[in-house]
Design an enzyme around this catalytic site. Structure first.
Site, PDB file in Angstrom:
ATOM      1  N   ALA A   1     -12.729  -5.360  13.488  1.00  0.00           N
ATOM      2  CA  ALA A   1     -12.415  -6.786  13.626  1.00  0.00           C
ATOM      3  C   ALA A   1     -11.114  -7.121  12.896  1.00  0.00           C
ATOM      4  O   ALA A   1     -10.267  -7.864  13.403  1.00  0.00           O
ATOM      5  CB  ALA A   1     -13.566  -7.636  13.077  1.00  0.00           C
TER       6      ALA A   1
ATOM      7  N   SER B   1       1.493   3.340  -2.382  1.00  0.00           N
ATOM      8  CA  SER B   1       1.229   4.361  -3.404  1.00  0.00           C
ATOM      9  C   SER B   1       0.793   5.704  -2.831  1.00  0.00           C
ATOM     10  O   SER B   1       0.929   6.729  -3.483  1.00  0.00           O
ATOM     11  CB  SER B   1       0.165   3.842  -4.384  1.00  0.00           C
ATOM     12  OG  SER B   1      -1.024   3.563  -3.687  1.00  0.00           O
TER      13      SER B   1
ATOM     14  N   GLY C   1       0.836  -1.215   0.000  1.00  0.00           N
ATOM     15  CA  GLY C   1       0.000   0.000   0.000  1.00  0.00           C
ATOM     16  C   GLY C   1       0.858   1.248   0.000  1.00  0.00           C
ATOM     17  O   GLY C   1       0.540   2.247   0.648  1.00  0.00           O
TER      18      GLY C   1
ATOM     19  N   LYS D   1      -8.615  -5.135  12.275  1.00  0.00           N
ATOM     20  CA  LYS D   1      -7.459  -4.521  12.932  1.00  0.00           C
ATOM     21  C   LYS D   1      -7.164  -5.197  14.272  1.00  0.00           C
ATOM     22  O   LYS D   1      -6.011  -5.318  14.677  1.00  0.00           O
ATOM     23  CB  LYS D   1      -7.692  -3.016  13.109  1.00  0.00           C
ATOM     24  CG  LYS D   1      -7.769  -2.253  11.773  1.00  0.00           C
ATOM     25  CD  LYS D   1      -6.472  -2.374  10.985  1.00  0.00           C
ATOM     26  CE  LYS D   1      -6.432  -1.494   9.757  1.00  0.00           C
ATOM     27  NZ  LYS D   1      -5.154  -1.586   9.027  1.00  0.00           N
TER      28      LYS D   1
ATOM     29  N   TYR E   1     -13.909  -3.305   9.887  1.00  0.00           N
ATOM     30  CA  TYR E   1     -12.581  -2.690  10.018  1.00  0.00           C
ATOM     31  C   TYR E   1     -11.988  -2.973  11.406  1.00  0.00           C
ATOM     32  O   TYR E   1     -10.822  -3.385  11.524  1.00  0.00           O
ATOM     33  CB  TYR E   1     -12.715  -1.188   9.777  1.00  0.00           C
ATOM     34  CG  TYR E   1     -11.413  -0.423   9.763  1.00  0.00           C
ATOM     35  CD1 TYR E   1     -10.601  -0.420   8.629  1.00  0.00           C
ATOM     36  CD2 TYR E   1     -10.997   0.322  10.867  1.00  0.00           C
ATOM     37  CE1 TYR E   1      -9.412   0.305   8.608  1.00  0.00           C
ATOM     38  CE2 TYR E   1      -9.814   1.041  10.842  1.00  0.00           C
ATOM     39  CZ  TYR E   1      -9.031   1.030   9.715  1.00  0.00           C
ATOM     40  OH  TYR E   1      -7.856   1.743   9.688  1.00  0.00           O
TER      41      TYR E   1
HETATM   42  P1  NAI Z   1      -4.967   5.230   2.136  1.00  0.00           P
HETATM   43  O1  NAI Z   1      -6.292   4.849   1.638  1.00  0.00           O
HETATM   44  O2  NAI Z   1      -4.444   6.584   1.854  1.00  0.00           O
HETATM   45  O3  NAI Z   1      -3.874   4.187   1.661  1.00  0.00           O
HETATM   46  C1  NAI Z   1      -4.115   2.813   1.680  1.00  0.00           C
HETATM   47  C2  NAI Z   1      -3.110   2.143   0.786  1.00  0.00           C
HETATM   48  O4  NAI Z   1      -3.429   0.757   0.715  1.00  0.00           O
HETATM   49  C3  NAI Z   1      -3.158   2.689  -0.641  1.00  0.00           C
HETATM   50  O5  NAI Z   1      -1.850   2.771  -1.132  1.00  0.00           O
HETATM   51  C4  NAI Z   1      -3.943   1.616  -1.357  1.00  0.00           C
HETATM   52  O6  NAI Z   1      -3.645   1.546  -2.716  1.00  0.00           O
HETATM   53  C5  NAI Z   1      -3.470   0.381  -0.637  1.00  0.00           C
HETATM   54  N1  NAI Z   1      -4.332  -0.767  -0.866  1.00  0.00           N
HETATM   55  C6  NAI Z   1      -5.652  -0.888  -0.572  1.00  0.00           C
HETATM   56  N2  NAI Z   1      -6.096  -2.069  -1.023  1.00  0.00           N
HETATM   57  C7  NAI Z   1      -5.044  -2.697  -1.616  1.00  0.00           C
HETATM   58  C8  NAI Z   1      -4.885  -3.931  -2.288  1.00  0.00           C
HETATM   59  N3  NAI Z   1      -5.893  -4.787  -2.442  1.00  0.00           N
HETATM   60  N4  NAI Z   1      -3.661  -4.239  -2.765  1.00  0.00           N
HETATM   61  C9  NAI Z   1      -2.630  -3.398  -2.615  1.00  0.00           C
HETATM   62  N5  NAI Z   1      -2.713  -2.210  -2.006  1.00  0.00           N
HETATM   63  C10 NAI Z   1      -3.921  -1.860  -1.513  1.00  0.00           C
HETATM   64  O7  NAI Z   1      -4.999   4.990   3.702  1.00  0.00           O
HETATM   65  P2  NAI Z   1      -3.976   5.346   4.876  1.00  0.00           P
HETATM   66  O8  NAI Z   1      -4.686   6.247   5.787  1.00  0.00           O
HETATM   67  O9  NAI Z   1      -2.659   5.704   4.340  1.00  0.00           O
HETATM   68  O10 NAI Z   1      -3.929   3.920   5.574  1.00  0.00           O
HETATM   69  C11 NAI Z   1      -2.793   3.075   5.593  1.00  0.00           C
HETATM   70  C12 NAI Z   1      -2.985   2.047   6.675  1.00  0.00           C
HETATM   71  O11 NAI Z   1      -3.091   2.702   7.926  1.00  0.00           O
HETATM   72  C13 NAI Z   1      -4.266   1.231   6.509  1.00  0.00           C
HETATM   73  O12 NAI Z   1      -4.025  -0.093   6.878  1.00  0.00           O
HETATM   74  C14 NAI Z   1      -5.210   1.907   7.479  1.00  0.00           C
HETATM   75  O13 NAI Z   1      -6.205   1.033   7.924  1.00  0.00           O
HETATM   76  C15 NAI Z   1      -4.248   2.295   8.589  1.00  0.00           C
HETATM   77  N6  NAI Z   1      -4.746   3.327   9.470  1.00  0.00           N
HETATM   78  C16 NAI Z   1      -5.030   4.591   8.981  1.00  0.00           C
HETATM   79  C17 NAI Z   1      -5.498   5.559   9.846  1.00  0.00           C
HETATM   80  C18 NAI Z   1      -5.834   6.953   9.408  1.00  0.00           C
HETATM   81  O14 NAI Z   1      -6.378   7.723  10.219  1.00  0.00           O
HETATM   82  N7  NAI Z   1      -5.539   7.339   8.169  1.00  0.00           N
HETATM   83  C19 NAI Z   1      -5.713   5.275  11.265  1.00  0.00           C
HETATM   84  C20 NAI Z   1      -5.369   3.939  11.662  1.00  0.00           C
HETATM   85  C21 NAI Z   1      -4.909   3.018  10.766  1.00  0.00           C
END
Ligand code: NAI
Length: 247
Positions: free
Chosen positions: A156, A14, A12, A158, A154
């Site tokens: 569950a 990107s 992830g 995490k 989500y």
């Molecule tokens: P985001 O939506 O900006 O980035 C998520 C990334 O995961 C993207 O690069 C996306 O392309 C990739 N991704 C999603 N499905 C995919 C797949 N099937 N194959 C490959 N890549 C895939 O979200 P963010 O905020 O950067 O989140 C990153 C991580 O942090 C996630 O696991 C999210 O649950 C976690 N997180 C985020 C929080 C927030 O407040 N933004 C809080 C707590 C956790």
């Protein structure tokens, strides 16, 4: 540089937290295998890392596809010789109250957020076991620790990641492989950009430090856990939540 000579695979990568982790690990000296579905965004990231004197390559990967996980890990090892650090960051939300939640949305979130981490860990494990050194870092969430209405799937997934983290830490600790989780609170990324200003203002009121977090705040924790400085820390959940949840 604390990660010089290390190779890190970030899923992830990107955008958001994953992209910032990739940049930070590269800045600290690691070679980065940046994996996500969007090859164009990954290429831009690799160009940025390379321009700054770092080393990285892009790998198009859908973490839900077991064959792609295996072939990506194989390709990264073929190119860089090993994988020392795995950051399981890819994640999605499909929010809905449980009464109305579609089975497909439950499955998609569990698959992307939890099952993919198991697949990636399994794929990198023999490389780490062989060299008797490894760092696995799973990006969980404060909502995996305290729950969140509208996010049964989500939360569950995490919470599951935390269980996975502790089980893996016990399985491979004797080989100097650590497995930890980072639990961000409210971080400003494309994932949270869709939330309303009212929701954001209400959320900030629950944060003792009085601000939302940045992807850099999370990347600092990831870089620390990936380093030799953290060699006696395993099975731990490191909160990066501004004090939103304590204890
Ligand atoms: P985001 O939506 O900006 O980035 C998520 C990334 O995961 C993207 O690069 C996306 O392309 C990739 N991704 C999603 N499905 C995919 C797949 N099937 N194959 C490959 N890549 C895939 O979200 P963010 O905020 O950067 O989140 C990153 C991580 O942090 C996630 O696991 C999210 O649950 C976690 N997180 C985020 C929080 C927030 O407040 N933004 C809080 C707590 C956790």
């Amino acid at each position: 540089m604390s990660l010089s000579g290390r190779v890190a695979l970030v899923t992830g990568a990107s955008q958001g937290i994953g992209r910032t982790c990739a940049l930070r690990l590269a800045k600290d000296g690691a070679t980065v295998a940046a994996a996500a579905r969007n090859q164009e965004k990954l290429n831009e990231l690799v160009t940025k890392i390379t321009a700054a004197g770092g080393k990285a390559a892009a790998f198009a990967l859908d973490v839900n596809d077991e064959d792609q996980v295996k072939s990506t890990v194989k390709a990264a090892i073929a190119q860089f010789g090993k994988i020392d650090i795995l950051v399981n960051n890819a994640g999605i939300t499909r929010d809905q109250l449980v009464m109305r939640m579609k089975r497909a949305d439950w499955d998609a979130v569990l698959q992307t957020n939890l099952t993919s981490a198991y697949l990636c860990i399994q794929a990198v494990m023999s490389s780490m076991l062989k060299q008797r050194w490894g760092r696995i870092i799973n990006i969980t969430s404060v909502f995996g620790q305290m729950g969140q209405a509208g996010q049964a799937n989500y939360s569950a997934s995490k919470a599951g990641l935390i269980g996975l983290t502790m089980a893996i830490a016990r399985e491979v600790g004797s080989r100097a492989i650590t497995c930890n989780a980072v639990a961000p609170g409210f971080i400003e990324t494309p994932m949270t950009a869709v939330l309303s200003d009212d929701f954001k203002q209400a959320a900030v009121k629950q944060i003792p430090l009085g601000r939302v977090g940045t992807p850099e705040d999370v990347a600092s924790a990831v870089a620390f856990l990936a380093s030799d400085e953290a060699s006696y820390i395993t099975g731990h959940v490191l909160n990066v939540n501004g004090g939103m949840l304590m204890g």
